[in-house]
Design an enzyme around this catalytic site. Sequence first.
Site, PDB file in Angstrom:
ATOM      1  N   ARG A 111       0.875  -1.173   0.000  1.00  0.00           N
ATOM      2  CA  ARG A 111       0.000   0.000   0.000  1.00  0.00           C
ATOM      3  C   ARG A 111       0.910   1.220   0.000  1.00  0.00           C
ATOM      4  NH1 ARG A 111      -4.106   3.042  -1.304  1.00  0.00           N
ATOM      5  NH2 ARG A 111      -5.515   3.683   0.355  1.00  0.00           N
ATOM      6  N   GLY A 112       0.880   1.953  -1.098  1.00  0.00           N
ATOM      7  CA  GLY A 112       1.804   3.061  -1.303  1.00  0.00           C
ATOM      8  C   GLY A 112       1.855   4.070  -0.170  1.00  0.00           C
ATOM      9  N   ASP A 127       1.401   3.746   2.871  1.00  0.00           N
ATOM     10  CA  ASP A 127       1.998   3.213   4.099  1.00  0.00           C
ATOM     11  C   ASP A 127       3.470   2.856   3.944  1.00  0.00           C
ATOM     12  OD1 ASP A 127      -0.448   3.358   5.464  1.00  0.00           O
ATOM     13  OD2 ASP A 127      -0.963   1.274   5.031  1.00  0.00           O
ATOM     14  N   LYS A 166       5.466   2.670   0.536  1.00  0.00           N
ATOM     15  CA  LYS A 166       6.229   2.867  -0.712  1.00  0.00           C
ATOM     16  C   LYS A 166       7.585   3.533  -0.464  1.00  0.00           C
ATOM     17  CE  LYS A 166       4.139   3.972  -4.490  1.00  0.00           C
ATOM     18  NZ  LYS A 166       4.127   2.682  -5.163  1.00  0.00           N
ATOM     19  N   GLY A 198       1.855   6.272 -19.328  1.00  0.00           N
ATOM     20  CA  GLY A 198       1.274   5.680 -20.528  1.00  0.00           C
ATOM     21  C   GLY A 198       1.064   4.185 -20.426  1.00  0.00           C
ATOM     22  N   GLU A 232      -4.231  -7.477  -6.518  1.00  0.00           N
ATOM     23  CA  GLU A 232      -2.920  -8.098  -6.718  1.00  0.00           C
ATOM     24  C   GLU A 232      -2.773  -9.342  -5.849  1.00  0.00           C
ATOM     25  OE1 GLU A 232      -0.140  -4.938  -5.913  1.00  0.00           O
ATOM     26  OE2 GLU A 232      -0.864  -3.758  -7.621  1.00  0.00           O
TER      27      GLU A 232
END
Length: 197
Positions: free
Chosen positions: A45-46, A48, A50, A78, A112
């Site tokens: 979870r970014g 928390d 990343k 992109g 994921e």
Amino acid sequence: MHRQRYSSAVIKNFLARQTTTKNLLATNDAVTKNKAYCDVFINHRGIDTKRTLATLLYDHLSRLKLKPFLDNKNMKPGDKLFDHIDNAIRNCQVGIAVFSPNYCKSYFCLHELALFTESKKKVIPIFCDVKPSQLSVTDNGNVPKKDLLRFESALEEAKCTVGLTFDSLEGNWLDVVNSTSEIVMKSLIEMKSINFH
């Protein structure tokens, strides 16, 4: 906790085989165009983890000559989010799931995780600032019932898998990164030895 240590010769031999495998994959245009090959996919979870644990793991695994996947390191503007991530998970060898207080609030994290289990990938759980019993999928009305069932099943499986626990305020960052890396290496070595027999 008992951990088997591998000699530098065993690790060098394994890394040499990894390099040979990666070189063979790189020469196959169909593989490089249609599949995102990685050794290990880091699910997190970014907000928390990343900028802390996820990036430390990515950097350490890269220094070990492995090919980790971390969204902000492997994707570029992109790229189609689900296509790129789903391909990386389907083609990875091992998954690391970094569970954290806000993990279950993310559709992407749970998607994921479900894809790991549906693809029969080995998942190494790290419970960062959260206990397994605190993890649950909540129905906020925005997620299709089919996905909720997938997420609940995957989360239950992960909660029943032996993992590492880490307290970011009290714990040693180097220890959790090294322990996780050792488990990843051991898993990859075991997978390669099974495939070579």
